[in-house]
Design an enzyme around this catalytic site. Structure first.
Site, PDB file in Angstrom:
ATOM      1  N   PHE A   1       0.818  -1.206   0.000  1.00  0.00           N
ATOM      2  CA  PHE A   1       0.000   0.000   0.000  1.00  0.00           C
ATOM      3  C   PHE A   1       0.859   1.266   0.000  1.00  0.00           C
ATOM      4  CE2 PHE A   1      -2.852  -3.326   1.183  1.00  0.00           C
ATOM      5  CZ  PHE A   1      -4.045  -2.971   0.586  1.00  0.00           C
ATOM      6  N   GLU A   2       1.521   1.567   1.093  1.00  0.00           N
ATOM      7  CA  GLU A   2       2.277   2.812   1.156  1.00  0.00           C
ATOM      8  C   GLU A   2       3.561   2.595   1.940  1.00  0.00           C
ATOM      9  OE1 GLU A   2       0.870   7.337   1.571  1.00  0.00           O
ATOM     10  OE2 GLU A   2       0.833   6.271   3.481  1.00  0.00           O
ATOM     11  N   GLN A   3       4.612   2.234   1.239  1.00  0.00           N
ATOM     12  CA  GLN A   3       5.924   2.158   1.866  1.00  0.00           C
ATOM     13  C   GLN A   3       6.846   3.170   1.196  1.00  0.00           C
ATOM     14  OE1 GLN A   3       8.844  -0.874   1.065  1.00  0.00           O
ATOM     15  NE2 GLN A   3       7.456  -1.979  -0.322  1.00  0.00           N
TER      16      GLN A   3
END
Length: 541
Positions: free
Chosen positions: A366-368
């Protein structure tokens, strides 16, 4: 001119689509979960290529948050109709199991640099679309069909349907025009017209060692199509000793003086386990039209390592060390994962450093915060300098060699639960499907709670990885941790070991804060130094 050595686009550059406009050549390649989407290269001589644009840059065009590894943007096709550029691509949100959720889109631009339009939705019936501009002005959308029932095959053939650009949609009936050969897995279609024949070039055999490019033709675009006398005009499937393996997924281009070339997907295995540590690359072959009006690969169908093209390759540029600073922004060599909102994961600090904002854990879909460039050499050194002052073990940042969530090596600056800063090596080696970190961890190294830290790694022959570090004020790098097996950063080990992992090895920097407090790490510079160490027979070392 001396022949050039394949590949022309080393490292992760899969599924090439080639186009000539005047004296300019362009190649578009797949980017999968890496953002921005699609790489487009430019050349004047077919030997030297420069990345000129990644056209899918906006949330309205592409948002891949949540897409699993090796999903995202598949097999773009770049064309020109005499007026503007057209790019078609697939956005895949699921690829494993019986279903493939694959959504096909079309964008266009007046010039290769853009501006590129918002996407027009085409269909979701399969993947690997292309757009053919016929002489009568009609446009045809071509893609493979996926059948979740597997009756008789999951790769159910090549579909043809007209595209109406004024209406912005596919119109008229859809027809399955080609079932493929006995090799199966028919995909990657491209249509050409010559001497009254419509030619259909497809990829078959999966994308691993049985890959192939299959040619067929018909007097009518809707078929029926007859197979080439050789069936597969390009393949390494029967030549396990060839330098270029996995040959397939091809596209054709003519030079201004009438010569014909094919660009194609390839891989270069190393070691007895035959792992392609540079991923799926792009190579080129000279071709010719026979008196029977069929296309043949010169000295084929097995691809040649050395090929005559109009230009001479700039080897000095290929071997040059790359020193990246960030005062002028992020260099075009770098990409990040999935998100169309890069401002949430990185920025340029007032001091001209690359500042990563700690988000989700390493390997998140998702959001790294991970910013990296392709590994394009079998042997190289990478180095960076980090300023990071974590509060505890849930904040970590550093230097990473990365393939996917299941395969990476990560030298981190972090802290013990008591706040003492330390260096830790996280690794995940073939951890599919759990995605767990490997244990036992190498022993952490306590470091002072102030000062910058130099982090470095070396990879040799695509097989051996060693981490290093130095504290601020120290000149000499010190080894940390054991020698790791770098060959797991390959398609063969990406979690889906046959025909299922599609990207390539990257090296870069990352930052996680799983406390959710968005701790920031700053990187002042980044070095990527190719190394000629005699470790690889394909780079002429």
């Amino acid at each position: 001119m001396p022949p050039i050595r394949n590949p022309i686009l080393p490292g992760f550059n899969a599924d090439p689509s080639i186009l000539r406009v005047g004296n300019d050549y362009y190649i578009a390649t797949s980017t999968f979960e890496w953002f921005p989407g699609v790489q487009i290269y430019h050349s004047k001589d077919l030997a030297n290529w420069d990345l000129v644009v990644r056209p899918l840059t906006r949330k309205s065009q592409l948002d891949m948050r949540g897409a699993p590894d090796s999903c995202g943007v598949w097999a773009p096709c770049l064309t020109h109709d005499g007026d503007k550029f057209w790019l078609v691509y697939t956005y895949v949100t699921r690829k494993d199991g019986s279903f493939k959720d694959s959504h096909n889109y079309i964008v266009s631009a007046p010039s290769i640099e853009g501006p590129w339009s918002d996407p027009v939705y085409a269909n979701s019936s399969g993947f690997d679309p292309s757009l053919f501009h016929d002489e009568d002005g009609r446009k045809w959308f071509v893609n493979m069909m996926w059948d979740h029932r597997r009756r008789p095959r999951a790769f159910a053939g090549i579909a043809l349907q007209e595209f109406d650009p004024a209406a912005g949609k596919l119109v008229g009936p859809r027809k399955n025009i080609f079932p493929g050969s006995k090799l199966d897995f028919v995909e990657g279609p491209h249509v050409y017209k010559r001497n009254g024949w419509y030619y259909l070039l497809t990829a078959e055999g999966g994308t691993s060692y049985t890959h192939a490019a299959t040619l067929a033709r018909s007097r009518d675009i809707s078929g029926p199509y007859e197979l080439h006398p050789q069936t597969h005009i390009l393949t390494s499937k029967d030549a396990p000793g060839a330098a270029l393996q996995k040959a397939g997924h091809a596209d054709v281009v003519d030079t201004p003086d009438g010569k014909t070339y094919i660009v194609h997907l390839t891989g270069r295995p190393v070691g007895h386990k035959r792992r392609c540590v540079l991923g799926r690359e792009t190579a080129i072959q000279e071709a010719y039209w026979g008196t029977d009006d069929w296309l043949y690969v010169k000295n084929g169908p097995v691809p040649s390592l050395y090929v005559d093209v109009p230009g001479t390759h700039d080897d000095a540029k290929y071997w040059a060390a790359q020193h990246y600073t960030f005062q002028n922004g992020l260099h075009k060599d770098f990409q990040w994962l999935r998100t169309p909102e890069p401002e949430r994961i990185f920025s340029i600090s007032p001091q001209g450093s690359l500042a990563l904002t700690g988000r989700e854990s390493i390997g998140s879909w998702f959001e790294q915060s991970l910013v990296a460039r392709r590994q394009t050499h079998f042997s190289y050194d990478a180095e960076t300098t980090i300023s990071f002052f974590p509060a505890d073990e849930r904040q970590f940042s550093g230097l990473v060699a990365y393939y996917c969530r299941y395969n990476f090596f990560y030298l981190t600056v972090t802290a013990h639960s008591d706040g003492q800063r330390e260096l830790n090596i996280m690794r995940s080696e073939n951890s599919y499907p759990e995605g767990k970190l490997d244990v036992p961890w190498p022993e952490p190294v306590p470091i002072p709670n102030e000062g910058k830290v130099r982090l470095a790694l070396s990879i040799r022959g695509g097989m051996r990885l060693q981490f290093f570090y130095a504290l601020e004020g120290e000149r000499e790098l010190r080894k940390i941790g054991p020698v790791f097996d770098a060959s797991i950063l390959s398609d063969e080990c990406g979690g889906h070991q046959a025909h299922g992992s599609f990207t390539g090895a990257f090296v870069g920097v990352a930052c996680s804060d799983i406390n959710g407090t968005a701790a920031s790490a700053e990187f002042g510079e980044f070095w990527y130094r190719p190394v000629k160490d005699g470790g690889d027979r394909y780079e002429g070392l």
